[in-house]
Design an enzyme around this catalytic site. Structure first.
Site, PDB file in Angstrom:
ATOM      1  N   SER A  94     -55.938 -19.115 -38.210  1.00  0.00           N
ATOM      2  CA  SER A  94     -54.741 -19.290 -39.039  1.00  0.00           C
ATOM      3  C   SER A  94     -53.664 -18.438 -38.390  1.00  0.00           C
ATOM      4  O   SER A  94     -53.780 -17.212 -38.363  1.00  0.00           O
ATOM      5  CB  SER A  94     -55.006 -18.805 -40.462  1.00  0.00           C
ATOM      6  OG  SER A  94     -56.110 -19.469 -41.013  1.00  0.00           O
ATOM      7  N   LYS A 169     -51.407 -24.904 -43.009  1.00  0.00           N
ATOM      8  CA  LYS A 169     -52.477 -23.969 -43.392  1.00  0.00           C
ATOM      9  C   LYS A 169     -51.895 -22.763 -44.129  1.00  0.00           C
ATOM     10  O   LYS A 169     -52.414 -22.325 -45.157  1.00  0.00           O
ATOM     11  CB  LYS A 169     -53.237 -23.527 -42.134  1.00  0.00           C
ATOM     12  CG  LYS A 169     -54.166 -22.352 -42.310  1.00  0.00           C
ATOM     13  CD  LYS A 169     -55.314 -22.654 -43.258  1.00  0.00           C
ATOM     14  CE  LYS A 169     -56.177 -21.410 -43.472  1.00  0.00           C
ATOM     15  NZ  LYS A 169     -57.163 -21.593 -44.525  1.00  0.00           N
ATOM     16  N   LYS A 238     -51.880 -11.888 -44.393  1.00  0.00           N
ATOM     17  CA  LYS A 238     -51.236 -12.422 -43.178  1.00  0.00           C
ATOM     18  C   LYS A 238     -50.753 -13.858 -43.431  1.00  0.00           C
ATOM     19  O   LYS A 238     -49.618 -14.216 -43.117  1.00  0.00           O
ATOM     20  CB  LYS A 238     -52.242 -12.417 -42.026  1.00  0.00           C
ATOM     21  CG  LYS A 238     -51.792 -13.181 -40.783  1.00  0.00           C
ATOM     22  CD  LYS A 238     -52.968 -13.613 -39.891  1.00  0.00           C
ATOM     23  CE  LYS A 238     -53.881 -14.589 -40.587  1.00  0.00           C
ATOM     24  NZ  LYS A 238     -54.929 -15.159 -39.721  1.00  0.00           N
TER      25      LYS A 238
END
Ligand code: NAD
Length: 289
Positions: A94, A169, A238
């Site tokens: 990701s 994502k 994140k």
């Protein structure tokens, strides 16, 4: 079948590489943690532990499953000159979609391709080979690598040009994190009002507030205090940060995403690098006055 490189044998990468080995691919593997590399090579005959970039010279495709764009950039740029022309990086971490586009442009200059193919579903679906995979890149590259992706995932969707997979994502994980925090708040407030916590989850699951946290995380990892889903809070923070930055880059304020990003960052700093993302439930509970 040609060799496939696999870099990043962590919580997700290890089960994904295991399935590729089972499907008959010969793997060349690398991880910063030599213990996990040795364990993987011992358990998967024929696998090569890469001692340097030259070991990937026979790989037509290299999968990366790494923590973030900083690490992906460093690893891929160091590796690229050793790869055969026409080889494809399948970037399954990701990561930041803007940086993915820049990396793809860099690789194109070396005659190499890149598709971004991040995954959703967590460790259980990685083990089962039923991950959702969202793919960005040149359609022809996607078609060429589809058989490899099909070993690891079930819902494999081409979503647009390079970077689009990483963008989607991050947006998915923002929605998921927002629902997790909303669920945690609802459980703690309902409990403070005298309602049984398990009952709260069960009733939401029969009602319109049902979501992935109420269905697959609340009983399994949160109410029982297990906090062992296998997806770290640092990685979740994140992802939400990437989504919030993406909003800014297209001039959308994403007011809620900014708030969720602030909350996940703060919790991650307070709970430390090893914390599981389901520990947000306990963290939210501690915020009560
Ligand atoms: P992890 O921390 O368990 O694994 C990352 C691996 O990368 C580790 O084994 C680490 O040693 C290795 N690594 C770090 N730096 C390296 C380097 N420079 N060279 C080689 N190896 C290096 O993380 P994970 O949970 O497996 O997640 C991997 C990626 O997948 C992340 O981008 C994450 O956001 C994403 N992801 C995770 C989940 C999940 O449920 N865990 C689900 C979907 C997506």
């Amino acid at each position: 079948m040609s060799h496939i490189g696999f870099i990043g044998l962590g919580m997700m990468g290890q089960p994904m590489a295991h399935l590729l080995h089972g499907a008959g691919y010969t793997l060349v593997v690398r991880d910063a943690n030599s213990t996990v590399v040795q364990a993987f090579v011992q358990a998967h005959p024929g696998t090569v532990a890469a001692s340097g970039s030259a070991d990937f010279a026979g790989c037509a495709a290299v999968i990366t499953m790494l923590p973030n764009s900083d690490i992906v950039d460093a690893v891929v740029k160091e590796l690229a000159p050793s790869l055969p022309r026409g080889a494809c990086i399948i970037e399954m971490s990701s990561a930041d979609p803007t940086r993915t586009r820049a990396l793809a442009a860099h690789l194109a200059g070396l005659g190499l391709g890149l598709i971004d193919a991040p995954v959703s579903g967590g460790v259980k679906k990685a083990q089962a080979g039923t991950l959702a995979i969202m793919v960005g890149g040149e359609p022809a590259l996607f078609e060429a690598q589809k058989p490899v992706l099909e070993v690891m995932g079930k819902a494999i969707t081409f979503v647009g040009p390079v970077g689009a997979g990483h963008a989607l994502k991050a947006l998915n994980n923002y929605v998921s994190a927002a629902a997790l925090i909303a669920t945690a708040e609802a459980i703690h407030v309902g409990a403070a009002f005298g309602i049984d916590r398990a009952l709260i989850v069960n009733v939401i699951n029969a009602s319109t507030g049902k979501n992935n946290t109420t269905e697959n995380k609340a009983h399994q990892y949160m109410l029982n205090g297990a906090f062992n889903s296998g997806f770290s809070l640092a990685l979740q923070a994140k992802d939400v940060g990437i989504a919030a930055s993406l909003g800014q880059s297209v001039k959308h304020p994403m007011t809620l995403a900014q708030k969720v990003s602030g909350m996940t960052d703060e919790a991650s700093r307070a709970l430390g690098a090893q914390a599981d993302h389901t520990e947000l439930y306990a963290y939210v509970g501690q915020q009560a006055g």
